[in-house]
Write a protein that holds these residues in place. Sequence first.
Motif, PDB file in Angstrom:
ATOM      1  N   ARG A  74      46.992  41.777  37.228  1.00 37.94           N
ATOM      2  CA  ARG A  74      46.471  40.684  36.392  1.00 37.94           C
ATOM      3  C   ARG A  74      44.987  40.890  36.102  1.00 37.94           C
ATOM      4  NH1 ARG A  74      49.378  34.971  38.175  1.00 37.94           N
ATOM      5  NH2 ARG A  74      51.447  35.837  38.601  1.00 37.94           N
ATOM      6  N   ALA A  75      44.253  41.424  37.074  1.00 35.08           N
ATOM      7  CA  ALA A  75      42.832  41.688  36.845  1.00 35.08           C
ATOM      8  C   ALA A  75      42.659  42.786  35.798  1.00 35.08           C
ATOM      9  CB  ALA A  75      42.155  42.090  38.150  1.00 35.08           C
ATOM     10  N   ARG A  76      43.461  43.846  35.911  1.00 33.95           N
ATOM     11  CA  ARG A  76      43.360  44.948  34.954  1.00 33.95           C
ATOM     12  C   ARG A  76      43.642  44.476  33.538  1.00 33.95           C
ATOM     13  NH1 ARG A  76      44.127  50.715  34.271  1.00 33.95           N
ATOM     14  NH2 ARG A  76      43.547  50.963  32.095  1.00 33.95           N
ATOM     15  N   ALA A  77      44.565  43.539  33.399  1.00 33.56           N
ATOM     16  CA  ALA A  77      44.951  43.054  32.068  1.00 33.56           C
ATOM     17  C   ALA A  77      43.817  42.318  31.356  1.00 33.56           C
ATOM     18  CB  ALA A  77      46.174  42.140  32.173  1.00 33.56           C
ATOM     19  N   THR A  78      42.769  41.941  32.092  1.00 35.59           N
ATOM     20  CA  THR A  78      41.653  41.200  31.480  1.00 35.59           C
ATOM     21  C   THR A  78      40.481  42.106  31.121  1.00 35.59           C
ATOM     22  OG1 THR A  78      40.525  40.731  33.592  1.00 35.59           O
ATOM     23  CG2 THR A  78      42.270  39.202  32.903  1.00 35.59           C
ATOM     24  N   SER A  79      40.618  43.418  31.280  1.00 31.48           N
ATOM     25  CA  SER A  79      39.485  44.320  31.092  1.00 31.48           C
ATOM     26  C   SER A  79      38.923  44.256  29.674  1.00 31.48           C
ATOM     27  CB  SER A  79      39.906  45.767  31.391  1.00 31.48           C
ATOM     28  OG  SER A  79      38.866  46.658  31.044  1.00 31.48           O
ATOM     29  N   PRO A  80      37.635  43.918  29.526  1.00 32.52           N
ATOM     30  CA  PRO A  80      37.020  43.883  28.194  1.00 32.52           C
ATOM     31  C   PRO A  80      36.961  45.260  27.550  1.00 32.52           C
ATOM     32  CG  PRO A  80      35.645  42.735  29.810  1.00 32.52           C
ATOM     33  CD  PRO A  80      36.689  43.487  30.572  1.00 32.52           C
ATOM     34  N   LEU A  81      37.040  46.331  28.382  1.00 28.35           N
ATOM     35  CA  LEU A  81      37.010  47.678  27.825  1.00 28.35           C
ATOM     36  C   LEU A  81      38.169  47.908  26.864  1.00 28.35           C
ATOM     37  CD1 LEU A  81      36.047  50.039  30.800  1.00 28.35           C
ATOM     38  CD2 LEU A  81      34.680  49.471  28.799  1.00 28.35           C
ATOM     39  N   GLU A  82      39.259  47.152  27.049  1.00 25.37           N
ATOM     40  CA  GLU A  82      40.459  47.414  26.263  1.00 25.37           C
ATOM     41  C   GLU A  82      40.690  46.377  25.157  1.00 25.37           C
ATOM     42  OE1 GLU A  82      43.567  47.662  29.143  1.00 25.37           O
ATOM     43  OE2 GLU A  82      42.790  49.494  30.062  1.00 25.37           O
ATOM     44  N   GLU A  83      39.714  45.498  24.941  1.00 23.86           N
ATOM     45  CA  GLU A  83      39.910  44.411  23.973  1.00 23.86           C
ATOM     46  C   GLU A  83      40.229  44.924  22.575  1.00 23.86           C
ATOM     47  OE1 GLU A  83      36.417  42.037  24.148  1.00 23.86           O
ATOM     48  OE2 GLU A  83      37.063  40.878  25.895  1.00 23.86           O
ATOM     49  N   GLN A  84      39.620  46.042  22.188  1.00 21.99           N
ATOM     50  CA  GLN A  84      39.785  46.540  20.824  1.00 21.99           C
ATOM     51  C   GLN A  84      41.010  47.427  20.661  1.00 21.99           C
ATOM     52  OE1 GLN A  84      37.571  45.229  18.755  1.00 21.99           O
ATOM     53  NE2 GLN A  84      36.602  44.288  20.533  1.00 21.99           N
ATOM     54  N   HIS A  91      31.102  50.954  45.774  1.00 23.31           N
ATOM     55  CA  HIS A  91      30.455  49.637  45.816  1.00 23.31           C
ATOM     56  C   HIS A  91      31.473  48.514  45.941  1.00 23.31           C
ATOM     57  CE1 HIS A  91      26.749  51.543  44.420  1.00 23.31           C
ATOM     58  NE2 HIS A  91      27.377  52.006  43.373  1.00 23.31           N
ATOM     59  N   SER A  92      32.465  48.554  45.057  1.00 19.89           N
ATOM     60  CA  SER A  92      33.435  47.466  44.990  1.00 19.89           C
ATOM     61  C   SER A  92      34.752  48.039  44.492  1.00 19.89           C
ATOM     62  CB  SER A  92      32.951  46.377  44.027  1.00 19.89           C
ATOM     63  OG  SER A  92      33.901  45.343  43.905  1.00 19.89           O
ATOM     64  N   VAL A  93      35.803  47.893  45.273  1.00 19.39           N
ATOM     65  CA  VAL A  93      37.097  48.433  44.861  1.00 19.39           C
ATOM     66  C   VAL A  93      37.617  47.671  43.644  1.00 19.39           C
ATOM     67  CG1 VAL A  93      37.710  49.239  47.165  1.00 19.39           C
ATOM     68  CG2 VAL A  93      38.279  46.903  46.495  1.00 19.39           C
ATOM     69  N   ALA A  94      38.752  48.110  43.101  1.00 14.04           N
ATOM     70  CA  ALA A  94      39.309  47.493  41.895  1.00 14.04           C
ATOM     71  C   ALA A  94      39.381  45.974  42.045  1.00 14.04           C
ATOM     72  CB  ALA A  94      40.700  48.055  41.618  1.00 14.04           C
ATOM     73  N   MET A  95      39.006  45.284  40.980  1.00 18.17           N
ATOM     74  CA  MET A  95      38.996  43.825  41.010  1.00 18.17           C
ATOM     75  C   MET A  95      40.409  43.265  41.186  1.00 18.17           C
ATOM     76  SD  MET A  95      36.176  42.684  38.169  1.00 18.17           S
ATOM     77  CE  MET A  95      37.011  43.500  36.812  1.00 18.17           C
ATOM     78  N   ARG A  96      40.491  42.096  41.774  1.00 18.22           N
ATOM     79  CA  ARG A  96      41.730  41.353  41.905  1.00 18.22           C
ATOM     80  C   ARG A  96      41.625  40.067  41.088  1.00 18.22           C
ATOM     81  NH1 ARG A  96      41.570  46.011  44.886  1.00 18.22           N
ATOM     82  NH2 ARG A  96      43.210  46.088  46.466  1.00 18.22           N
ATOM     83  N   MET A  97      42.788  39.449  40.844  1.00 13.12           N
ATOM     84  CA  MET A  97      42.815  38.114  40.241  1.00 13.12           C
ATOM     85  C   MET A  97      43.686  37.211  41.107  1.00 13.12           C
ATOM     86  SD  MET A  97      43.941  36.782  36.449  1.00 13.12           S
ATOM     87  CE  MET A  97      42.385  37.243  35.660  1.00 13.12           C
ATOM     88  N   THR A  98      43.180  36.023  41.381  1.00 10.16           N
ATOM     89  CA  THR A  98      43.949  35.082  42.195  1.00 10.16           C
ATOM     90  C   THR A  98      45.178  34.602  41.436  1.00 10.16           C
ATOM     91  OG1 THR A  98      42.465  33.340  41.397  1.00 10.16           O
ATOM     92  CG2 THR A  98      42.018  34.258  43.583  1.00 10.16           C
ATOM     93  N   THR A  99      46.314  34.533  42.134  1.00  7.83           N
ATOM     94  CA  THR A  99      47.550  34.046  41.520  1.00  7.83           C
ATOM     95  C   THR A  99      47.817  32.578  41.862  1.00  7.83           C
ATOM     96  OG1 THR A  99      48.862  34.787  43.418  1.00  7.83           O
ATOM     97  CG2 THR A  99      48.569  36.351  41.600  1.00  7.83           C
ATOM     98  N   GLU A 100      47.007  32.044  42.758  1.00  6.44           N
ATOM     99  CA  GLU A 100      47.064  30.623  43.136  1.00  6.44           C
ATOM    100  C   GLU A 100      45.696  30.249  43.697  1.00  6.44           C
ATOM    101  OE1 GLU A 100      48.775  30.370  47.552  1.00  6.44           O
ATOM    102  OE2 GLU A 100      50.201  31.357  46.183  1.00  6.44           O
ATOM    103  N   ASP A 101      45.458  28.963  43.903  1.00  2.00           N
ATOM    104  CA  ASP A 101      44.205  28.540  44.529  1.00  2.00           C
ATOM    105  C   ASP A 101      44.145  29.109  45.943  1.00  2.00           C
ATOM    106  OD1 ASP A 101      43.949  27.105  42.229  1.00  2.00           O
ATOM    107  OD2 ASP A 101      43.940  25.125  43.176  1.00  2.00           O
ATOM    108  N   VAL A 102      43.007  29.694  46.309  1.00  7.83           N
ATOM    109  CA  VAL A 102      42.845  30.237  47.663  1.00  7.83           C
ATOM    110  C   VAL A 102      41.489  29.821  48.210  1.00  7.83           C
ATOM    111  CG1 VAL A 102      44.356  32.241  47.363  1.00  7.83           C
ATOM    112  CG2 VAL A 102      41.949  32.414  46.728  1.00  7.83           C
ATOM    113  N   GLU A 103      41.389  29.754  49.528  1.00  6.78           N
ATOM    114  CA  GLU A 103      40.125  29.410  50.169  1.00  6.78           C
ATOM    115  C   GLU A 103      39.596  30.631  50.907  1.00  6.78           C
ATOM    116  OE1 GLU A 103      38.772  26.646  53.802  1.00  6.78           O
ATOM    117  OE2 GLU A 103      39.636  25.521  52.124  1.00  6.78           O
TER     118      GLU A 103
END
Length: 397
Positions: free
Chosen positions: A63-73, A283-295
């Motif tokens: 889900r995080a990969r699907a939001t990449s601005p690099l691929e918007e065009q 520095h920071s591994v591949a980004m994640r996206m939350t699939t539900e509210d998490v604390e």
Amino acid sequence: MTVELPLQMRRDGFNPGAELGEVRDGDGVVKVESPFGQTGYLVTRFADVRRVLGDPARFSNARARATSPLEEQLSDEEKARMRAGGLLGYDPPEHSRLRRMLTPEFTVRRMRRLEPRIVEIVEAALDDFERAGKPADLVANFALPVPSLVICELLGVPYSDRDEFQSISARLLDTSLPREQRIEAQRANRDYMTGLVERAQADPGEDMLGMLVREHGDDITTDELVGVAALLLLAGHETTSNMLGLGTLALLQNPDQLALVRDDPAMVEPAVEELLRWLSIVHSVAMRMTTEDVEIAGKTIPAGELVLLSIPAANRDASFIDDPETLDITRGAGGHLAFGHGVHHCLGAPLARMEMRIAFPALLRRFPDLALANPDAEPDFRVFNAVYGLQQLQLTW
């Protein structure tokens, strides 16, 4: 135009930027901007980072990969091609299917079969380094050639193409470049790897690409093969080469520990683990996206938010290890997150460890008087690169 370095990429020499330590020891989580311009939550504490890495159901790579601005065009068709085979942008079960095909090639036992060849590659690179004459650049003449040749032989990539794929890799990982240039580097990368895959499909050899074609040709698409090969080539030479360069500089600045690595074979493996922890070059591994509210760290992160993970801050967390800011190779800091954790734990970790275990002592024994050519000069760090390291390291002996 001045490009500002994102918080998660800031360093002070070998150390994470002071602000990262303040976040980790304070709130633990803070909103930041990703290198692609998106807003997300940066997680900094060891236990929290490990928890995120170990929970792909609630923290999704895909889900995080699907939001990449690099691929918007890009068209939907090109987006699908760009993402195919990219293990870091997959979740189980799709990720599990591809990883199962690759895992047998990266077992510790299989890596041990490569050891004699890696020893030969290291010795030949040391010969080239010596022939370069004093002072010589360790990065260009040793740290980069060794892992590049190893991964080329493993995958079946012509080493004669190294200038081409190393140039593409440099552009892919340079976060200061405009979006258009990074997209072009992605296209060039896939075009290059497509040619290699098509040759392997026509005449599969004994290398990893040939193995995948012969044993899994009906289960993996051409686009997936291209993506897998591109990721392995990029990760296989960029990470280990930066560890060899940066690790050598760290040892030169800690001569007592350098002597242990050079003179005591029992200290080599602990040294590799501690250097991995202390340097934390990713520095920071591949980004994640939350699939539900998490604390996390007492803060609620809503569903659908990006999550970034600071590996350097986590590996310097005092709750994980005593005196975390000190490089101490005698403790051999196992359990670190330099290779990640969970389903996306680095596939090539056994290979990277073997290369470092062979290369560091071989370098230090061949050149017992190894020293910085200009000890007063500031190290030439790769500040804007997604994998931290050195542009060059001029040494004498």
